[in-house]
Design a protein around this motif. Structure first.
Motif, PDB file in Angstrom:
ATOM      1  N   VAL A 113      -2.275  -7.476 -11.530  1.00  0.00           N
ATOM      2  CA  VAL A 113      -2.436  -6.819 -10.235  1.00  0.00           C
ATOM      3  C   VAL A 113      -3.231  -7.740  -9.313  1.00  0.00           C
ATOM      4  N   ARG A 114      -2.997  -7.589  -8.024  1.00  0.00           N
ATOM      5  CA  ARG A 114      -3.708  -8.391  -7.031  1.00  0.00           C
ATOM      6  C   ARG A 114      -4.897  -7.590  -6.501  1.00  0.00           C
ATOM      7  N   HIS A 115      -6.086  -8.083  -6.786  1.00  0.00           N
ATOM      8  CA  HIS A 115      -7.313  -7.420  -6.330  1.00  0.00           C
ATOM      9  C   HIS A 115      -8.403  -8.484  -6.262  1.00  0.00           C
ATOM     10  N   PRO A 116      -8.796  -8.922  -5.072  1.00  0.00           N
ATOM     11  CA  PRO A 116      -9.783 -10.007  -4.960  1.00  0.00           C
ATOM     12  C   PRO A 116     -11.141  -9.604  -5.535  1.00  0.00           C
ATOM     13  N   CYS A 117     -11.671 -10.445  -6.394  1.00  0.00           N
ATOM     14  CA  CYS A 117     -13.002 -10.216  -6.940  1.00  0.00           C
ATOM     15  C   CYS A 117     -14.027 -10.367  -5.818  1.00  0.00           C
ATOM     16  N   PRO A 118     -14.921  -9.404  -5.643  1.00  0.00           N
ATOM     17  CA  PRO A 118     -15.900  -9.504  -4.543  1.00  0.00           C
ATOM     18  C   PRO A 118     -16.904 -10.626  -4.733  1.00  0.00           C
ATOM     19  N   ALA A 119     -17.004 -11.172  -5.944  1.00  0.00           N
ATOM     20  CA  ALA A 119     -17.987 -12.225  -6.189  1.00  0.00           C
ATOM     21  C   ALA A 119     -17.371 -13.616  -6.114  1.00  0.00           C
ATOM     22  N   GLN A 133      -7.961 -13.625  -7.467  1.00  0.00           N
ATOM     23  CA  GLN A 133      -7.031 -12.660  -6.894  1.00  0.00           C
ATOM     24  C   GLN A 133      -6.315 -11.797  -7.928  1.00  0.00           C
ATOM     25  N   ARG A 134      -5.956 -12.358  -9.081  1.00  0.00           N
ATOM     26  CA  ARG A 134      -5.075 -11.645 -10.014  1.00  0.00           C
ATOM     27  C   ARG A 134      -5.827 -11.318 -11.305  1.00  0.00           C
ATOM     28  N   HIS A 135      -5.628 -10.069 -11.766  1.00  0.00           N
ATOM     29  CA  HIS A 135      -6.327  -9.592 -12.952  1.00  0.00           C
ATOM     30  C   HIS A 135      -5.378  -8.747 -13.791  1.00  0.00           C
ATOM     31  N   GLU A 136      -5.757  -8.524 -15.054  1.00  0.00           N
ATOM     32  CA  GLU A 136      -5.012  -7.611 -15.900  1.00  0.00           C
ATOM     33  C   GLU A 136      -5.081  -6.199 -15.304  1.00  0.00           C
ATOM     34  N   PRO A 137      -4.002  -5.414 -15.448  1.00  0.00           N
ATOM     35  CA  PRO A 137      -4.002  -4.080 -14.832  1.00  0.00           C
ATOM     36  C   PRO A 137      -5.167  -3.199 -15.261  1.00  0.00           C
ATOM     37  N   ASP A 138      -5.621  -3.353 -16.517  1.00  0.00           N
ATOM     38  CA  ASP A 138      -6.699  -2.499 -17.009  1.00  0.00           C
ATOM     39  C   ASP A 138      -8.056  -3.218 -17.029  1.00  0.00           C
ATOM     40  N   ALA A 139      -8.159  -4.341 -16.300  1.00  0.00           N
ATOM     41  CA  ALA A 139      -9.407  -5.106 -16.312  1.00  0.00           C
ATOM     42  C   ALA A 139     -10.540  -4.314 -15.668  1.00  0.00           C
ATOM     43  N   VAL A 140     -11.699  -4.331 -16.319  1.00  0.00           N
ATOM     44  CA  VAL A 140     -12.895  -3.691 -15.776  1.00  0.00           C
ATOM     45  C   VAL A 140     -13.803  -4.732 -15.120  1.00  0.00           C
ATOM     46  N   ASN A 188     -13.573  -2.579 -10.354  1.00  0.00           N
ATOM     47  CA  ASN A 188     -13.209  -1.277  -9.773  1.00  0.00           C
ATOM     48  C   ASN A 188     -11.830  -1.353  -9.105  1.00  0.00           C
ATOM     49  N   ILE A 189     -10.825  -1.764  -9.882  1.00  0.00           N
ATOM     50  CA  ILE A 189      -9.451  -1.862  -9.382  1.00  0.00           C
ATOM     51  C   ILE A 189      -8.874  -0.463  -9.164  1.00  0.00           C
ATOM     52  N   PRO A 190      -8.335  -0.148  -7.986  1.00  0.00           N
ATOM     53  CA  PRO A 190      -7.743   1.176  -7.753  1.00  0.00           C
ATOM     54  C   PRO A 190      -6.609   1.438  -8.726  1.00  0.00           C
ATOM     55  N   ASP A 191      -6.516   2.678  -9.217  1.00  0.00           N
ATOM     56  CA  ASP A 191      -5.479   3.064 -10.178  1.00  0.00           C
ATOM     57  C   ASP A 191      -4.832   4.341  -9.665  1.00  0.00           C
ATOM     58  N   ASP A 192      -3.471   4.312  -9.571  1.00  0.00           N
ATOM     59  CA  ASP A 192      -2.783   5.509  -9.066  1.00  0.00           C
ATOM     60  C   ASP A 192      -2.630   6.574 -10.128  1.00  0.00           C
ATOM     61  N   SER A 206       0.808  -1.212   0.000  1.00  0.00           N
ATOM     62  CA  SER A 206       0.000   0.000   0.000  1.00  0.00           C
ATOM     63  C   SER A 206       0.845   1.267   0.000  1.00  0.00           C
ATOM     64  N   ASP A 207       2.167   1.136   0.143  1.00  0.00           N
ATOM     65  CA  ASP A 207       3.032   2.305   0.218  1.00  0.00           C
ATOM     66  C   ASP A 207       3.721   2.636  -1.102  1.00  0.00           C
ATOM     67  N   LEU A 208       4.091   1.615  -1.856  1.00  0.00           N
ATOM     68  CA  LEU A 208       4.897   1.824  -3.058  1.00  0.00           C
ATOM     69  C   LEU A 208       4.189   1.271  -4.296  1.00  0.00           C
ATOM     70  N   PRO A 209       3.910   2.122  -5.285  1.00  0.00           N
ATOM     71  CA  PRO A 209       3.281   1.632  -6.522  1.00  0.00           C
ATOM     72  C   PRO A 209       4.122   0.559  -7.216  1.00  0.00           C
ATOM     73  N   PHE A 210       5.452   0.722  -7.195  1.00  0.00           N
ATOM     74  CA  PHE A 210       6.310  -0.268  -7.846  1.00  0.00           C
ATOM     75  C   PHE A 210       6.120  -1.643  -7.234  1.00  0.00           C
ATOM     76  N   PHE A 211       5.997  -1.687  -5.914  1.00  0.00           N
ATOM     77  CA  PHE A 211       5.813  -2.975  -5.253  1.00  0.00           C
ATOM     78  C   PHE A 211       4.461  -3.583  -5.619  1.00  0.00           C
ATOM     79  N   ARG A 212       3.421  -2.762  -5.672  1.00  0.00           N
ATOM     80  CA  ARG A 212       2.108  -3.286  -6.030  1.00  0.00           C
ATOM     81  C   ARG A 212       2.124  -3.889  -7.435  1.00  0.00           C
ATOM     82  N   GLN A 213       2.861  -3.249  -8.335  1.00  0.00           N
ATOM     83  CA  GLN A 213       2.889  -3.704  -9.723  1.00  0.00           C
ATOM     84  C   GLN A 213       3.781  -4.925  -9.924  1.00  0.00           C
ATOM     85  N   ASN A 214       4.775  -5.113  -9.044  1.00  0.00           N
ATOM     86  CA  ASN A 214       5.738  -6.205  -9.223  1.00  0.00           C
ATOM     87  C   ASN A 214       5.861  -7.051  -7.965  1.00  0.00           C
TER      88      ASN A 214
END
Length: 250
Positions: free
Chosen positions: A216-222, A226-233, A243-247, A119-127
């Motif tokens: 990116v790691r973002h759990p689907c609420p349904a 866990q893992r999705h394409e960075p631009d996945a809608v 609704n994946i957060p985007d910096d 949650s602190d470093l965008p580089f870490f979230r991406q890699n």
């Protein structure tokens, strides 16, 4: 204390970053001490570092809420043995140094601690996966090099310091095997086998993390994917809006 070890507030995060620095400092001293002769000032540093680590260890156990159960965990017992070896250094110089290598196992906890960087470093979230794989490989190198040094430097002329042990570990891990340094005896051969098998596995995991398409790691609420394409809608498994957060970085 539990707040500092577990909460997500800024002061708790700073405290855990300080613990990460303490872990790296202690391992760095263990490595540096392998190049130094045993002198009174070296023993003094051992004891002072041991006291600092003992204080942190006591606070960590108390903050867990279940001190006896936490103390009985293998990593914590190994950490305590390493701390005791530092405190006993003036009484048993060299005799208890083998236990110091157990302090490197503390880095396994540090790898989990790195997760707060998400949650602190965008580089870490991406890699994240590649960074954690590299950290785990680094921990393995530190642990195995320390084990090689402590088991060999008194009897093996090829292992004089931590750098020699690291060199042997890396050449064995990569299966290069130059042959200028070997570990004699059955124990040495078995240790070499462990380095090769475990090291190759970690190398493959790192390579897989580096060359796998970035997600990116973002759990689907349904469905919980866990893992999705960075631009996945939408979630590719169930179609739920993500609704994946985007910096906002390009």
């Amino acid at each position: 204390m539990r707040h500092l070890y577990e909460a997500t507030t800024p002061e708790a995060r700073r405290f855990r970053y300080a613990l990460l620095g303490l872990d790296l400092l202690s391992v760095g001293w263990i490595i540096l001490a392998s190049f130094l002769p045993v002198t009174p000032w070296v023993l003094t540093v051992d004891v002072l570092l041991g006291l600092v680590l003992l204080a942190e260890f006591a606070l960590r156990i108390a903050a867990s809420g279940v001190p006896l159960r936490t103390l009985a965990q293998p990593l914590n017992l190994a950490d305590l043995a390493a701390i005791v070896s530092l405190l006993l250094a003036p009484l048993l110089p060299g005799a208890a140094s083998f236990l110091r290598v157990l302090r490197t196992l503390r880095l396994l906890h540090s790898v989990r601690l790195i997760g707060t960087l998400r949650s602190d470093l965008p580089f870490f979230r991406q890699n994240e996966e590649a960074v954690l794989a590299a950290a785990q490989l680094g921990v393995f190198l530190f642990v195995m090099s320390g084990l090689v040094f402590e088991t060999q430097h008194r009897t093996n002329p090829g292992i004089r310091n931590y750098a020699d042990a690291l060199y042997f570990t890396v050449t064995t891990l990569t299966t290069t095997g130059f042959g200028d340094i070997t570990l004699p005896g059955t124990t040495g051969r078995l240790l070499s086998v462990v380095i090769m098998l475990a090291g190759v596995t970690l190398f493959l995991r790192l390579a897989q993390a580096l060359f796998r398409p970035v997600k990116v790691r973002h759990p689907c609420p349904a469905c919980g994917l866990q893992r999705h394409e960075p631009d996945a809608v939408h979630c590719k498994a169930c179609g739920r809006l993500l609704n994946i957060p985007d910096d906002g970085a390009a």
